[in-house]
Design a protein around this motif. Sequence first.
Motif, PDB file in Angstrom:
ATOM      1  N   GLU A   1      51.561  37.386  43.909  1.00 58.56           N
ATOM      2  CA  GLU A   1      52.385  37.484  42.715  1.00 58.56           C
ATOM      3  C   GLU A   1      53.723  38.182  42.936  1.00 58.56           C
ATOM      4  O   GLU A   1      54.776  37.582  42.771  1.00 58.56           O
ATOM      5  CB  GLU A   1      51.606  38.217  41.619  1.00 58.56           C
TER       6      GLU A   1
ATOM      7  N   ARG B   1      41.871  34.019  42.029  1.00 60.12           N
ATOM      8  CA  ARG B   1      42.290  34.146  43.420  1.00 60.12           C
ATOM      9  C   ARG B   1      41.845  32.965  44.271  1.00 60.12           C
ATOM     10  O   ARG B   1      42.656  32.308  44.926  1.00 60.12           O
ATOM     11  CB  ARG B   1      41.739  35.441  44.027  1.00 60.12           C
TER      12      ARG B   1
ATOM     13  N   GLU C   1      38.028  37.296  38.474  1.00 61.49           N
ATOM     14  CA  GLU C   1      38.808  37.621  39.668  1.00 61.49           C
ATOM     15  C   GLU C   1      38.628  36.574  40.757  1.00 61.49           C
ATOM     16  O   GLU C   1      39.564  36.237  41.485  1.00 61.49           O
ATOM     17  CB  GLU C   1      38.419  39.008  40.195  1.00 61.49           C
TER      18      GLU C   1
ATOM     19  N   GLU D   1      47.498  34.433  38.521  1.00 61.43           N
ATOM     20  CA  GLU D   1      47.660  35.030  39.846  1.00 61.43           C
ATOM     21  C   GLU D   1      48.897  34.460  40.539  1.00 61.43           C
ATOM     22  O   GLU D   1      49.104  34.660  41.726  1.00 61.43           O
ATOM     23  CB  GLU D   1      46.398  34.774  40.687  1.00 61.43           C
TER      24      GLU D   1
ATOM     25  N   ASP E   1      44.837  34.450  48.695  1.00 62.78           N
ATOM     26  CA  ASP E   1      45.879  34.769  47.717  1.00 62.78           C
ATOM     27  C   ASP E   1      47.272  34.542  48.291  1.00 62.78           C
ATOM     28  O   ASP E   1      48.213  34.221  47.559  1.00 62.78           O
ATOM     29  CB  ASP E   1      45.736  36.224  47.257  1.00 62.78           C
TER      30      ASP E   1
ATOM     31  N   PHE F   1      47.151  40.703  45.266  1.00 63.37           N
ATOM     32  CA  PHE F   1      48.169  40.069  44.434  1.00 63.37           C
ATOM     33  C   PHE F   1      49.583  40.510  44.783  1.00 63.37           C
ATOM     34  O   PHE F   1      50.558  39.954  44.275  1.00 63.37           O
ATOM     35  CB  PHE F   1      47.888  40.222  42.931  1.00 63.37           C
TER      36      PHE F   1
END
Length: 529
Positions: free
Chosen positions: A464, A124, A120, A489, A81, A460
Amino acid sequence: MRLPSILTLLGLCSYALAGVTVQKPGLAVPAKYKSNRDAAEKIFVTSYNAYKEFAFGHDELLPISKSFEDDLGGWGASIVDAMSTMLVMGLDDLFNEALNFSSQIDFNTIPAGGTVSVFETTIRFVGGLLSSYELSGEQHPILVQKAKQVADKLAFSYVGDNVINFGHIDFSDNTPDIAVTNIAEAGTLSLEWFTLSKFTGNATYGDLTSKAVEHIANLATPLPGLAPQLIDPTSGQFADAYITWGGGSDSYFEYLLKYARLTNTNNNIFIDTWKTAVDSSIKNLLKTSTVGNHAYLADRDDQGLIRHIGSHLACFLAGNWLLGGHLLKNQTIINIALELNDGCWNTYAGTATGIGPEDFAFISSDGNFTGGDAITADQLAFYNQHGYYITSSDYIQRPEVLESNFYAWRTTGDTKYLDRAAAAIASFNKFLPPPDGVAFACLNDVNDPAAGFIDLMESFWFAEVLKYLYLTFDDPGHISLDDYVFNTECHPLKAPPALNSYAGSGTLIPQKPFTPHPVGGPRPAISPI
């Protein structure tokens, strides 16, 4: 690159016209704000160094107990991520270390508990790997190979001729969890799997996910364009009538628009459905508070009642509507999006920490029904001061308010959005570091700093929150909204030159008779692409 042949393979239009622009031309960050970019990077590096020390190779850091948890497959979710953010920030040493790790992930390894979320894992891992491949100049094909490896496992969630995938899959034997899913889980794979098709030359990935979105968009809905939350993969029919732009539905609506932009498809169903959903929302869900006249988007429950509730998750919609308003050249959508953005920021401005809560509610001229508990005296007093009241007080490092704030800055150039992002950085530095822990944790109560912390640093947070903050203060020409589409994401995916118009067919989708179906009912006919 092989774009022309791949676009032809996927049935997309490959012509380019003088493109519509989203970002404000000539935009520049004033000098007095530029130190905030370094401040966002410092938070990232501090957080990642703590992750490296106490949780490297695991999914997420527990910053108070200085340990880790593996609830996202156990494949190092925070590393993957974080990779695209490392590239955006120019943190080459960290990226090279993360590249070495991610190139060795074996997605055939059975994760703890066996079962993983298709949604998810896609946003990611598939999204993070492919975005990093693009941002690093397509120098590391191992990233595409790893994205393909995990997508090949996730593809088992499409069973037989079912067009809707199951939401979870057991990696030990590739069997899906046979349960009702939601439109976000079924409709938020298209950007990532289209991009995988682009780089592998195999149209199957993109076809699987886009067909699911088309199927949802072609079903009858309670309000035009507004799909309800639950869908049964076995029957392919909706299992409820609840309408929300919040969790469980949110990114389905987000990807209708973004898929049209990323692919430049000439299939109007994506833009037409998004535009119809926005129109229905303005007519039926847009409300203003009786105190402060703040704009919020309500929910509509199974009985057709308006619930005067909002959420941090749903606050992405202001940014999404700003993107769509500019692509469609629709000033009404832009204006309402900016009002909704202000309403969401109001939930930050009203708390003791300057950070917004997970869930909130409000009173409008048509009432205060939320479907939950009656408003308390303390909540009413808070509402009378702030124009909303808190119903879930925690902050689990959500990005959505700062995401929409980023879009508002990049599209308007109004420096009030820079002030807001700077205030968020200050609040994070003041209230999120746990005194007896490391890095940055989540909060129990955004309106009571003494209520303590939640022992978690979300993956995240890297992908993010800190990327949106950094880009808010970065050169707007870097990762421009005219050049990239962000997955949900916040992994940037390179977009083709924009078309001159994204108006779709120019019409709204008409209402169809709607009845939710029992789980496991007969499967309807599916419209072909």
